[in-house]
Motif scaffolding. Structure first.
Motif, short mmCIF file in Angstrom:
data_model
loop_
_atom_site.label_atom_id
_atom_site.label_comp_id
_atom_site.label_asym_id
_atom_site.label_seq_id
_atom_site.Cartn_x
_atom_site.Cartn_y
_atom_site.Cartn_z
N GLU A 62 6.26 66.44 2.91
CA GLU A 62 5.91 65.61 4.06
C GLU A 62 4.39 65.65 4.29
O GLU A 62 3.68 64.69 3.99
N THR A 63 3.88 66.76 4.78
CA THR A 63 2.46 66.84 5.14
C THR A 63 1.54 66.66 3.92
O THR A 63 0.66 65.80 3.92
N PHE A 64 1.73 67.47 2.89
CA PHE A 64 0.86 67.37 1.72
C PHE A 64 1.01 66.02 1.03
O PHE A 64 0.02 65.37 0.69
N TYR A 65 2.23 65.59 0.82
CA TYR A 65 2.52 64.31 0.14
C TYR A 65 1.81 63.15 0.82
O TYR A 65 1.21 62.30 0.16
N ASN A 66 1.86 63.11 2.14
CA ASN A 66 1.26 62.00 2.88
C ASN A 66 -0.24 62.17 3.12
O ASN A 66 -0.94 61.18 3.31
N THR A 67 -0.71 63.41 3.09
CA THR A 67 -2.14 63.67 3.29
C THR A 67 -2.93 63.47 2.00
O THR A 67 -4.04 62.91 2.02
N ALA A 68 -2.38 63.91 0.88
CA ALA A 68 -3.12 63.92 -0.38
C ALA A 68 -3.09 62.59 -1.12
O ALA A 68 -4.01 62.28 -1.88
N PHE A 69 -2.05 61.77 -0.92
CA PHE A 69 -1.87 60.57 -1.73
C PHE A 69 -1.81 59.32 -0.87
O PHE A 69 -1.20 59.32 0.21
N ASN A 70 -2.42 58.25 -1.37
CA ASN A 70 -2.30 56.97 -0.68
C ASN A 70 -1.00 56.29 -1.12
O ASN A 70 -0.28 56.78 -1.99
N GLU A 71 -0.70 55.16 -0.52
CA GLU A 71 0.58 54.50 -0.79
C GLU A 71 0.73 54.12 -2.26
O GLU A 71 1.80 54.27 -2.85
N ASN A 72 -0.34 53.65 -2.87
CA ASN A 72 -0.31 53.26 -4.27
C ASN A 72 -0.02 54.46 -5.17
O ASN A 72 0.76 54.37 -6.13
N GLU A 73 -0.62 55.61 -4.86
CA GLU A 73 -0.39 56.81 -5.66
C GLU A 73 1.02 57.35 -5.45
O GLU A 73 1.64 57.82 -6.41
N ARG A 74 1.53 57.28 -4.24
CA ARG A 74 2.88 57.78 -3.97
C ARG A 74 3.93 57.01 -4.78
O ARG A 74 4.97 57.58 -5.15
N GLU A 75 3.67 55.75 -5.08
CA GLU A 75 4.61 54.96 -5.88
C GLU A 75 4.72 55.48 -7.31
O GLU A 75 5.72 55.22 -7.99
N LYS A 76 3.73 56.19 -7.79
CA LYS A 76 3.71 56.70 -9.16
C LYS A 76 4.35 58.08 -9.29
O LYS A 76 4.58 58.57 -10.39
N ILE A 77 4.61 58.73 -8.15
CA ILE A 77 5.23 60.06 -8.16
C ILE A 77 6.74 59.88 -8.28
O ILE A 77 7.36 59.15 -7.53
N VAL A 78 7.32 60.57 -9.25
CA VAL A 78 8.75 60.45 -9.53
C VAL A 78 9.53 61.45 -8.69
O VAL A 78 9.27 62.66 -8.75
N LYS A 79 10.47 60.95 -7.90
CA LYS A 79 11.36 61.85 -7.16
C LYS A 79 12.25 62.54 -8.19
O LYS A 79 12.96 61.88 -8.95
N SER A 80 12.21 63.86 -8.23
CA SER A 80 12.81 64.61 -9.34
C SER A 80 13.85 65.61 -8.87
O SER A 80 13.78 66.14 -7.75
N ILE A 81 14.80 65.90 -9.76
CA ILE A 81 15.75 66.98 -9.52
C ILE A 81 15.03 68.30 -9.79
O ILE A 81 14.52 68.53 -10.88
#
Length: 197
Positions: A62-81
């Motif tokens: 939540e905090t790190f994910y939204n603080t460190a990455f912009n929306e465009n970068e978040r789209e490239k992060i794969v939600k993983s098991i």
């Protein structure tokens, strides 16, 4: 990819995060931050927890994910098991989770790094400043080696957590979950999405 405070000077804004590639599977690449980016406990309460239930998992996703990455970068992060790897002792690793950002397990820290030297990590100036109380960063003229957290529970105590020492050794019998240690976020990214831009 991503920005986070690293030089401990907030007046000049956040610095670009450097990543170390650990593995590649098809179009996905597993990366971990080259430097330890923050300094905090695995869990804020002194209780038996797993990666599934710890407060650090929530902070990273939540905090790190939204603080460190912009929306465009978040789209490239794969939600993983994220596998609940055991420590082959008396504790439970909990259940597998699905996360964007995670810590490596002890098994992954063995698998993806060639040896102890490869696991040695330097802290950023921001982490050094936050670590004044505990002294887990071994700062000298050449580097700022630090101990960094893994997600695997201690072998014997559910309220303990494993970590990597400043010398790169994996400490399977960990420290209490409320003690603060350096954090190296890891994630899978989709490199095909970079190539499409």
């Amino acid at each position: 990819m991503g920005e986070y405070e690293q030089d401990n000077n907030t007046d000049n804004g956040k610095e670009t995060i450097e990543w170390q590639v650990l593995a590649k599977e098809g179009s996905k690449v597993l990366v971990i931050s080259k430097y330890a980016l923050d300094f905090m406990p695995y869990n804020i309460e002194d209780e038996g927890v797993t990666w599934e239930t710890c407060t650090l998992r929530t902070w990273l996703n939540e905090t790190f994910y939204n603080t460190a990455f912009n929306e465009n970068e978040r789209e490239k992060i794969v939600k993983s098991i994220v596998k609940a790897d055991p420590n082959y002792g008396y504790t439970t690793p909990g259940n597998d989770t699905t996360d964007n950002i995670f810590l490596l397990s002890g098994i992954e820290a063995e698998r993806y790094f060639a040896d102890n030297d490869a696991r040695v990590c330097d802290a950023t100036d921001y982490v050094v400043a936050r670590d004044i109380e505990s002294g887990s960063v071994y700062e000298d003229e050449e580097d700022k080696r630090c101990a960094w957290l893994l997600r695997t529970p201690d072998k014997y105590y559910q309220y303990g957590i494993t970590r990597v020492s400043p010398y790169g050794t994996i400490l399977w019998e960990g420290s209490n979950v409320i003690y603060k240690w350096a954090i190296r976020p890891a994630m899978w990214i989709d490199i095909e999405m970079w190539e499409c831009e």
